[in-house]
Design a protein around this motif. Sequence first.
Motif, PDB file in Angstrom:
ATOM      1  N   ASP A 233       0.803  -1.342   0.078  1.00  0.00           N
ATOM      2  CA  ASP A 233       0.006   0.141   0.073  1.00  0.00           C
ATOM      3  C   ASP A 233       1.078   1.250   0.208  1.00  0.00           C
ATOM      4  O   ASP A 233       1.778   1.399   0.699  1.00  0.00           O
ATOM      5  CB  ASP A 233      -1.058   0.047   1.239  1.00  0.00           C
ATOM      6  CG  ASP A 233      -2.073  -0.940   1.100  1.00  0.00           C
ATOM      7  OD1 ASP A 233      -1.934  -1.501   0.170  1.00  0.00           O
ATOM      8  OD2 ASP A 233      -2.589  -1.131   2.268  1.00  0.00           O
TER       9      ASP A 233
ATOM     10  N   THR B  94     -12.179  -4.509  -5.793  1.00  0.00           N
ATOM     11  CA  THR B  94     -11.766  -4.082  -4.587  1.00  0.00           C
ATOM     12  C   THR B  94     -12.909  -3.581  -3.869  1.00  0.00           C
ATOM     13  O   THR B  94     -12.733  -3.861  -2.485  1.00  0.00           O
ATOM     14  CB  THR B  94     -10.736  -3.162  -4.875  1.00  0.00           C
ATOM     15  OG1 THR B  94     -11.393  -1.919  -5.527  1.00  0.00           O
ATOM     16  CG2 THR B  94      -9.487  -3.554  -5.546  1.00  0.00           C
TER      17      THR B  94
ATOM     18  N   THR C 275      -6.053   2.882  -1.486  1.00  0.00           N
ATOM     19  CA  THR C 275      -4.638   2.834  -0.998  1.00  0.00           C
ATOM     20  C   THR C 275      -3.806   3.764  -1.569  1.00  0.00           C
ATOM     21  O   THR C 275      -2.592   3.884  -1.004  1.00  0.00           O
ATOM     22  CB  THR C 275      -4.154   1.589  -0.738  1.00  0.00           C
ATOM     23  OG1 THR C 275      -3.958   0.921  -1.997  1.00  0.00           O
ATOM     24  CG2 THR C 275      -5.200   0.526   0.002  1.00  0.00           C
TER      25      THR C 275
ATOM     26  N   HIS D 141      -8.046  -8.218  -2.630  1.00  0.00           N
ATOM     27  CA  HIS D 141      -6.696  -7.241  -2.712  1.00  0.00           C
ATOM     28  C   HIS D 141      -6.598  -6.703  -4.062  1.00  0.00           C
ATOM     29  O   HIS D 141      -6.517  -7.305  -4.843  1.00  0.00           O
ATOM     30  CB  HIS D 141      -5.634  -7.838  -1.973  1.00  0.00           C
ATOM     31  CG  HIS D 141      -4.683  -7.095  -1.368  1.00  0.00           C
ATOM     32  ND1 HIS D 141      -3.635  -6.380  -2.375  1.00  0.00           N
ATOM     33  CD2 HIS D 141      -4.402  -6.519  -0.232  1.00  0.00           C
ATOM     34  CE1 HIS D 141      -2.988  -5.673  -1.577  1.00  0.00           C
ATOM     35  NE2 HIS D 141      -3.071  -5.723  -0.350  1.00  0.00           N
ATOM     36  N   TRP D 142      -6.312  -5.439  -3.946  1.00  0.00           N
ATOM     37  CA  TRP D 142      -5.894  -4.552  -5.234  1.00  0.00           C
ATOM     38  C   TRP D 142      -4.633  -5.490  -5.987  1.00  0.00           C
ATOM     39  O   TRP D 142      -4.701  -5.343  -7.227  1.00  0.00           O
ATOM     40  CB  TRP D 142      -5.377  -3.389  -5.028  1.00  0.00           C
ATOM     41  CG  TRP D 142      -4.312  -3.114  -4.171  1.00  0.00           C
ATOM     42  CD1 TRP D 142      -4.349  -2.801  -2.695  1.00  0.00           C
ATOM     43  CD2 TRP D 142      -2.819  -2.897  -4.446  1.00  0.00           C
ATOM     44  NE1 TRP D 142      -3.324  -2.479  -2.284  1.00  0.00           N
ATOM     45  CE2 TRP D 142      -2.102  -2.819  -3.141  1.00  0.00           C
ATOM     46  CE3 TRP D 142      -2.321  -3.455  -5.611  1.00  0.00           C
ATOM     47  CZ2 TRP D 142      -0.943  -2.773  -3.113  1.00  0.00           C
ATOM     48  CZ3 TRP D 142      -0.947  -3.120  -5.415  1.00  0.00           C
ATOM     49  CH2 TRP D 142      -0.171  -2.844  -4.258  1.00  0.00           C
ATOM     50  N   LYS D 143      -3.694  -5.923  -5.300  1.00  0.00           N
ATOM     51  CA  LYS D 143      -2.550  -6.716  -5.877  1.00  0.00           C
ATOM     52  C   LYS D 143      -3.257  -7.758  -6.848  1.00  0.00           C
ATOM     53  O   LYS D 143      -2.434  -8.281  -8.082  1.00  0.00           O
ATOM     54  CB  LYS D 143      -1.531  -7.172  -4.896  1.00  0.00           C
ATOM     55  CG  LYS D 143      -0.263  -7.679  -5.540  1.00  0.00           C
ATOM     56  CD  LYS D 143       0.903  -7.835  -4.612  1.00  0.00           C
ATOM     57  CE  LYS D 143       1.939  -8.620  -5.418  1.00  0.00           C
ATOM     58  NZ  LYS D 143       2.318  -7.996  -6.715  1.00  0.00           N
TER      59      LYS D 143
ATOM     60  N   ARG E  27     -13.998  -7.030  -2.219  1.00  0.00           N
ATOM     61  CA  ARG E  27     -13.110  -6.841  -1.283  1.00  0.00           C
ATOM     62  C   ARG E  27     -11.925  -7.892  -1.482  1.00  0.00           C
ATOM     63  O   ARG E  27     -11.327  -8.288  -0.613  1.00  0.00           O
ATOM     64  CB  ARG E  27     -13.808  -7.082   0.139  1.00  0.00           C
ATOM     65  CG  ARG E  27     -14.783  -5.862   0.213  1.00  0.00           C
ATOM     66  CD  ARG E  27     -14.059  -4.532   0.683  1.00  0.00           C
ATOM     67  NE  ARG E  27     -14.849  -3.581   0.860  1.00  0.00           N
ATOM     68  CZ  ARG E  27     -14.471  -2.198   1.199  1.00  0.00           C
ATOM     69  NH1 ARG E  27     -13.164  -1.830   1.171  1.00  0.00           N
ATOM     70  NH2 ARG E  27     -15.331  -1.494   1.536  1.00  0.00           N
TER      71      ARG E  27
ATOM     72  N   TRP F 225      -9.567  -7.032   3.594  1.00  0.00           N
ATOM     73  CA  TRP F 225      -9.598  -7.784   2.396  1.00  0.00           C
ATOM     74  C   TRP F 225      -9.971  -9.156   2.803  1.00  0.00           C
ATOM     75  O   TRP F 225      -9.997  -9.946   3.656  1.00  0.00           O
ATOM     76  CB  TRP F 225      -8.396  -7.898   1.859  1.00  0.00           C
ATOM     77  CG  TRP F 225      -7.742  -6.381   1.674  1.00  0.00           C
ATOM     78  CD1 TRP F 225      -6.586  -5.928   1.972  1.00  0.00           C
ATOM     79  CD2 TRP F 225      -8.271  -5.576   0.428  1.00  0.00           C
ATOM     80  NE1 TRP F 225      -6.408  -4.627   1.668  1.00  0.00           N
ATOM     81  CE2 TRP F 225      -7.482  -4.399   0.529  1.00  0.00           C
ATOM     82  CE3 TRP F 225      -9.052  -5.600  -0.446  1.00  0.00           C
ATOM     83  CZ2 TRP F 225      -7.597  -3.271  -0.127  1.00  0.00           C
ATOM     84  CZ3 TRP F 225      -9.344  -4.663  -1.162  1.00  0.00           C
ATOM     85  CH2 TRP F 225      -8.459  -3.477  -1.145  1.00  0.00           C
TER      86      TRP F 225
END
Length: 439
Positions: A286, A340, A376, A346-348, A344, A294
Amino acid sequence: MSERPTIVLFTRDLRVRDHPALAAAARVGGPVVPLFVLDRAVRERSARNRLSYLGDALRDLREELRRLGGDLVVRSGDTVDETMRVAAATGAARVHLSFDVSAFAARRAERLREAAADRRMEVAEFPGVTVVPPGEAVPTGGDHYKVFTPYWRAWESREWRAPERAPKRLELPSGLDAGSVPKRLADSGTGPLSPRRQSGGETEARRRMAAWLDADCADYEHTHDDLAADATSRLSADLRFGCLSPLELALAAREHPACGPFVRQLAWRDFHHQVCAAFPDLAHRDYRERDIAWRSDDSGFAAWCEGRTGVPVVDAGMRQLLDEGFMHNRARLITAAFLTKRLRVHWKRGGDHFHAVLSDGDIADNYGNWQWVAGTGNDTRPNRSFNLLRQSRRFDPDGAYIRRHVPELAEAAGTEVHAPWRAEQPPTGYPSPLLDEDG
């Protein structure tokens, strides 16, 4: 005594026009060794769509260099090791390359300087990957801008450098084996090979740029969010590989008064690059730590990757990605928000999937935008929400984009295409939504 050769290490600057590192090497005098190393570490984790584009771009670059009397020297292996081997074979005195911002690029440049120092060689880095180099526009008392609007003001007010002309003539050291560009680069790598992926190279990129500036750029402000119109520039992969100079594109667009909104998008690209230069872990952690719960939703994530979420506008975007190795900018925001903000996840995970498929996958822009959507990153409203149905109806009012990419909904009646679960007879073969999207 004749001037010792200069190696120009090409990375993601695959052009001869407005290439400061190449132009400076030509001005030094003496032989110039244009070198590209197919780095195994990069190749193994690159999207097959990017490798396909890369193959086109390298072949086109070789032709451009041959017209100038030179050639493209191609090697395979570790970039630093192969560069030093070519230096030893040619007696090169210096290495020129374009400055880049990713953690990998920074480590590569540091290793190159260390190896070159052992041979008493000079390493010089030049601008060319962005319009305004990272570090040239900085706030008082800080190393980079964390918010776009003040960066935009600083970026717009800077005096940009003058573009470099292509060298008139290049000379390659005699007896040097140029090597070959593999014909099937895309046999390795990550993700699918999209059937309608974009071809690469400076020649095609300049053709696309000319067509864009002549026809569609002036309407960009009014059409860039229209999903069905597909009225974005389609120059993102050309910029990612440096087949186009971002400076040359920005200067040309700035000459057209109506192209201001497009120039602002080029500033966004530079913004993410200066963030990544200051925060090299942008793809891994982040930028701003947030207390977000998440979820590990493997089945939901798989459905999202496949374009089978049951939310048509999301599925259309994800299927366009698989089909073209590209996704409309508005669809990128919508699909990222669904993953996201709604699932929910995780963005990665989402950023990694995009990076494994996109022809234009770029560390700074891809992960910078994913973190922006996730809350983030650099968004000043990290908790902003996205009503997916409202986005669908607003930016694809007739459902043409959805019908184009989701054939199960091609015959959906009217506005039912946006929410087929509400139809009296939901379409056969299309899934129900993963989550309640009526709320």
